[in-house]
Design a protein around this motif. Structure first.
Motif: not given
Length: 117
Positions: A86-91, A100-102, A104-116
């Motif tokens: 986890i590169a950026y905790e849930m906010a 949050f940011f995670v 992947d195994p290749a080091g790609t930074l992924v922004n995982v989001l949900q609209h509130m």
């Protein structure tokens, strides 16, 4: 002229770990696999978009991918349980998303989001 689809291509020296990461974390199915390239899909249609950014928001680096989900807390739980970085905790961000940011195994930074709502 109309753009019909935009597909990110993630470089990986070995496909199995990356394919499993995205399939397991996001419930994606392999819809094409030629051995040297695999395509995963949710089976849903979405708008064709490209985001251009000077930062990732809230002072974060620009992620390579943004993946919108319908239950970000569930994906966060899966990522933590699987031991993914986890590169950026849930906010809850001021522009109306929970994310949050995670990495992947290749080091790609992924922004995982949900609209509130």
């Amino acid at each position: 002229m109309t753009v019909l689809r935009i597909v990110p291509n993630l470089a990986a020296p070995e496909l199995d770990h990356l394919r499993a990461f995205y399939a397991d974390l996001f419930d994606l199915e392999v819809v094409m696999d030629h051995g040297w390239i695999a395509t995963l899909s949710s089976g849903k249609s979405a708008l064709t978009q490209i985001s251009i950014a000077s930062e990732g928001g809230s002072g974060t680096p620009v992620p390579a991918l943004s993946i919108e989900v319908d239950n970000v807390k569930e994906v966060y739980r899966r990522a933590k349980e699987a031991g993914h970085g986890i590169a950026y905790e849930m906010a809850d961000e001021p522009w109306g998303v929970r994310r949050f940011f995670v990495k992947d195994p290749a080091g790609t930074l992924v922004n995982v989001l949900q609209h509130m709502k």
